[in-house]
Write a protein that holds these residues in place. Structure first.
Motif, PDB file in Angstrom:
ATOM      1  N   THR A 137       0.832  -1.204   0.000  1.00 21.37           N
ATOM      2  CA  THR A 137       0.000   0.000   0.000  1.00 21.37           C
ATOM      3  C   THR A 137       0.864   1.251   0.000  1.00 21.37           C
ATOM      4  OG1 THR A 137      -0.075  -0.089   2.420  1.00 21.37           O
ATOM      5  CG2 THR A 137      -1.910  -1.110   1.231  1.00 21.37           C
ATOM      6  N   ALA A 138       0.215   2.380  -0.211  1.00 21.94           N
ATOM      7  CA  ALA A 138       0.889   3.672  -0.111  1.00 21.94           C
ATOM      8  C   ALA A 138       0.970   4.093   1.352  1.00 21.94           C
ATOM      9  CB  ALA A 138       0.134   4.714  -0.927  1.00 21.94           C
ATOM     10  N   ASP A 139       1.737   5.116   1.628  1.00 23.16           N
ATOM     11  CA  ASP A 139       1.887   5.655   2.987  1.00 23.16           C
ATOM     12  C   ASP A 139       0.611   6.402   3.368  1.00 23.16           C
ATOM     13  OD1 ASP A 139       2.555   6.982   5.308  1.00 23.16           O
ATOM     14  OD2 ASP A 139       4.473   7.734   4.580  1.00 23.16           O
ATOM     15  N   ALA A 145      -4.254   4.504   1.182  1.00 28.67           N
ATOM     16  CA  ALA A 145      -3.482   3.264   1.104  1.00 28.67           C
ATOM     17  C   ALA A 145      -3.614   2.616  -0.265  1.00 28.67           C
ATOM     18  CB  ALA A 145      -3.946   2.300   2.188  1.00 28.67           C
ATOM     19  N   MET A 146      -4.786   2.697  -0.850  1.00 28.87           N
ATOM     20  CA  MET A 146      -5.061   2.062  -2.142  1.00 28.87           C
ATOM     21  C   MET A 146      -6.283   2.721  -2.739  1.00 28.87           C
ATOM     22  SD  MET A 146      -6.622  -1.532  -0.625  1.00 28.87           S
ATOM     23  CE  MET A 146      -6.028  -1.407   1.072  1.00 28.87           C
ATOM     24  N   ALA A 149     -11.126   0.654  -6.026  1.00 25.50           N
ATOM     25  CA  ALA A 149     -11.183  -0.551  -6.855  1.00 25.50           C
ATOM     26  C   ALA A 149     -10.228  -1.614  -6.339  1.00 25.50           C
ATOM     27  CB  ALA A 149     -10.867  -0.208  -8.305  1.00 25.50           C
ATOM     28  N   GLU A 150      -9.055  -1.193  -5.877  1.00 22.97           N
ATOM     29  CA  GLU A 150      -8.094  -2.150  -5.336  1.00 22.97           C
ATOM     30  C   GLU A 150      -8.595  -2.757  -4.034  1.00 22.97           C
ATOM     31  OE1 GLU A 150      -3.998  -0.173  -7.152  1.00 22.97           O
ATOM     32  OE2 GLU A 150      -4.825   0.536  -5.236  1.00 22.97           O
ATOM     33  N   ALA A 151      -9.262  -1.956  -3.208  1.00 22.85           N
ATOM     34  CA  ALA A 151      -9.833  -2.496  -1.970  1.00 22.85           C
ATOM     35  C   ALA A 151     -10.882  -3.556  -2.283  1.00 22.85           C
ATOM     36  CB  ALA A 151     -10.426  -1.368  -1.136  1.00 22.85           C
ATOM     37  N   GLY A 236     -14.497   2.381   1.687  1.00 22.52           N
ATOM     38  CA  GLY A 236     -13.724   3.613   1.689  1.00 22.52           C
ATOM     39  C   GLY A 236     -12.737   3.675   2.837  1.00 22.52           C
ATOM     40  N   VAL A 237     -13.123   3.174   4.003  1.00 18.68           N
ATOM     41  CA  VAL A 237     -12.211   3.148   5.152  1.00 18.68           C
ATOM     42  C   VAL A 237     -11.017   2.238   4.867  1.00 18.68           C
ATOM     43  CG1 VAL A 237     -11.971   2.551   7.595  1.00 18.68           C
ATOM     44  CG2 VAL A 237     -14.056   3.654   6.795  1.00 18.68           C
ATOM     45  N   LEU A 238     -11.290   1.051   4.328  1.00 15.75           N
ATOM     46  CA  LEU A 238     -10.210   0.130   3.981  1.00 15.75           C
ATOM     47  C   LEU A 238      -9.261   0.755   2.965  1.00 15.75           C
ATOM     48  CD1 LEU A 238     -12.239  -3.195   3.735  1.00 15.75           C
ATOM     49  CD2 LEU A 238     -10.363  -2.772   5.323  1.00 15.75           C
ATOM     50  N   ALA A 239      -9.840   1.417   1.955  1.00 18.88           N
ATOM     51  CA  ALA A 239      -9.011   2.031   0.927  1.00 18.88           C
ATOM     52  C   ALA A 239      -8.153   3.155   1.497  1.00 18.88           C
ATOM     53  CB  ALA A 239      -9.893   2.560  -0.202  1.00 18.88           C
TER      54      ALA A 239
END
Length: 542
Positions: A137-139, A145-146, A149-151, A236-239
């Motif tokens: 993931t990103a910082d 983080a992502m 769509a990736e989540a 959205g939270v996960l992403a």
């Protein structure tokens, strides 16, 4: 929302209450004292509700899925371990050299490793499923983080793995994880979904000094401030602040719930993912079993929010799925007891089930007791008598507080307060779930559920006809029943049995009667003992 996710959510259903009642009733007839197996009995009842049948199927064979991914937030210095360790540990899992492999061999569980987001390119290996969504993931202190769509894709990976393990014959799934710096993302997720303070949910992970710990808390706070994640939008939270393994674990839990097989949660990473799964599908909690209480502080907060009681408490904080695999034999034993232990009738053993009215000396009490009765039936006195040999009791009065315009009610409240032993601790609140979730040996008495329900119906705006009042009420009742079912405390609750009282013949009166009848029935179904008071005489119904 993807087709895979839609299909999965459509298959998730609430726990089957009839199967749970049947399991509770069967537990009462097995050749053992009622309630003597404690949390194992509770889990067997929950597993019957999940399967929709009593007894439920055996929770075996079993498999643990270890989802591996890296985290861009590692760049903020939140872990003493280099990021390369994630890929190295995946190789270790593949050859069976990790702790989870050793414990899984002891427990007879299969181990599958899933590369959902390891930063390094890993060579093909037996036992490693390549499902990389992106290389880490990103910082989260700089950007999301992502992508969304990736989540979703990571969630789909978790669903795919659950289906794959089920299709190969497994009937109990266990969560595992690997990812350096993943406790930082877990703390952010738990804070986002529960509203808890970041400092309260952030732990020391793999073992960090005070300076790094302080920096870790600040990193979580910065990430939450940057993204302001909305718990009503779990994807959205996960992403925003999650990890690829968190999203995959959330999908894994959802996949297990759709297949109606238990999923045993490991530590803080799995618990944070479970919060996301619940936010996506509230009924997925029926499939969750808390394997252990992690030493990470966020895990206990997440489990309390989920209403789950951990089966093992050994100060573990390794991850990998180790705690879930340690708890596996307990889950399997809970089912085997319900399936294989003889009943009093079949074994020809006398059932010592003495009515409290006929017993001399202190009245027997189970761990969870419901005392029903009409007005002035003596139900409160009976509940207090059940706890008469206890020095300290947490007494909960969920009804309205005294008011200047109601002197009669004020007098009643004053009389109740004066009658309690000085050592009893009074809580005048309708927030029962946190009290039920407390890990304490102090018994809890709730007097009474009918005043609790009256206040909750008012809180939800039912009488004001708020558009979402019915759903709010259902959520409050579901939370209470779940907390009652999973509580580790001895608890006695009083409630008016609507069949024993007069209800005003008005729409509001009938609605309250119907809702209270449902609450009483649901609490009774997951209680160890139910007593009905008529004219001061107790009759044991269960």
């Amino acid at each position: 929302m993807s087709a895979v996710l839609e299909e999965t959510l459509a298959a998730i259903r609430p726990a089957d209450q009839a199967a749970m009642r049947a399991a509770q009733e069967r537990q009462s007839r097995l050749t053992k004292p009622p309630g003597s197996l404690g949390a194992l009995e509770t889990e067997s009842i929950r597993l019957a509700g999940l399967a929709g049948e009593c007894p439920p199927p055996l929770a075996e064979p079993a498999a643990v899925a270890v989802f591996a991914a890296d985290h861009g937030v590692h760049a903020q210095g939140v872990s003493p371990w280099p990021q390369e360790v994630t890929g190295q540990m995946v190789a270790n899992f593949a050859v069976g050299g990790a702790v989870v492999n050793a414990i899984a061999r002891q427990s007879g569980a299969e181990v599958m490793v899933v590369d959902v987001g390891v930063a390094a390119e890993l060579p093909p290996a037996v036992g490693v499923l390549a499902r990389k969504v992106r290389p880490g993931t990103a910082d989260i202190t700089v950007e999301a983080a992502m992508s969304r769509a990736e989540a979703v894709r990571a969630i789909e990976v978790g669903i795919e793995v659950a289906r794959l393990l089920y299709d190969t014959g497994n009937r109990c799934l266990l969560t595992g994880d690997m990812g350096i710096a993943n406790t930082t993302a877990s703390a952010a997720l738990i804070a986002a979904f529960t509203g808890a303070d970041p400092a309260a949910v952030t732990g020391r992970g793999t073992g960090i000094d005070d300076a790094m710990y302080d920096r870790k808390i600040q990193v979580v706070q910065r990430a939450l401030s940057l993204h302001s994640p909305d718990p009503a939008d779990p994807v959205g939270v996960l992403a925003a602040v999650g990890g690829l393994e968190h999203a995959a674990l959330a999908g894994f839990v959802l996949g297990a719930a759709a297949l109606r097989v238990p999923v045993v949660l490991d530590g803080v990473i799995a618990c944070s993912a479970a919060l996301a799964a619940r936010a996506v599908a509230a009924d997925s909690v029926a499939a969750m079993v808390a394997g252990h209480r992690s030493a990470e502080p966020g895990a206990a907060i997440a489990l309390a929010s989920l209403g789950l009681r951990p089966l093992v408490d050994l100060d573990l904080r390794l991850g990998e799925g180790s705690g879930a695999v340690l708890a596996l034999p307990l889950v399997q034993s809970a089912v085997r007891v319900l399936r294989e232990v003889a009943t009093f009738d079949s074994a020809g053993v006398t059932d010592k089930n003495v009515s409290p009215a006929a017993a001399e000396g202190p009245r027997p009490a189970g761990r969870r007791v419901l005392v029903l009765g009409g007005a002035r039936s003596g139900k409160s006195a009976e509940a207090e008598a059940l706890l008469s040999d206890v020095d300290t009791v947490d007494y909960v009065a969920p009804g309205p507080l005294p008011a200047a315009d109601d002197p009669e009610w004020t007098a009643r409240v004053a009389a109740h307060r004066a009658s309690r032993p000085a050592s009893w601790r009074t809580h005048e609140t309708r927030d029962l779930v946190p009290l039920l979730a407390e890990d304490t040996s102090v018994p809890l008495m709730v007097d009474c559920l009918s005043t609790w329900l009256s206040g909750v119906m008012d809180d939800c705006g039912l009488w004001a006809e708020k558009p979402d009042a019915d759903q709010m009420l259902a959520d409050r009742v579901d939370s209470l029943v779940s907390a009652w079912q999973t509580t580790g405390r001895q608890v006695v609750a009083v409630s008016n049995e609507v069949g024993s009282g007069v209800v005003p013949p008005t729409p509001a009166g009938r609605r309250f009667r119907d809702e209270l009848g449902r609450v009483n029935a649901r609490i009774a179904a997951v209680s160890d003992q139910v007593v009905h008071m008529i004219a001061g005489i107790p009759t044991r119904l269960k």
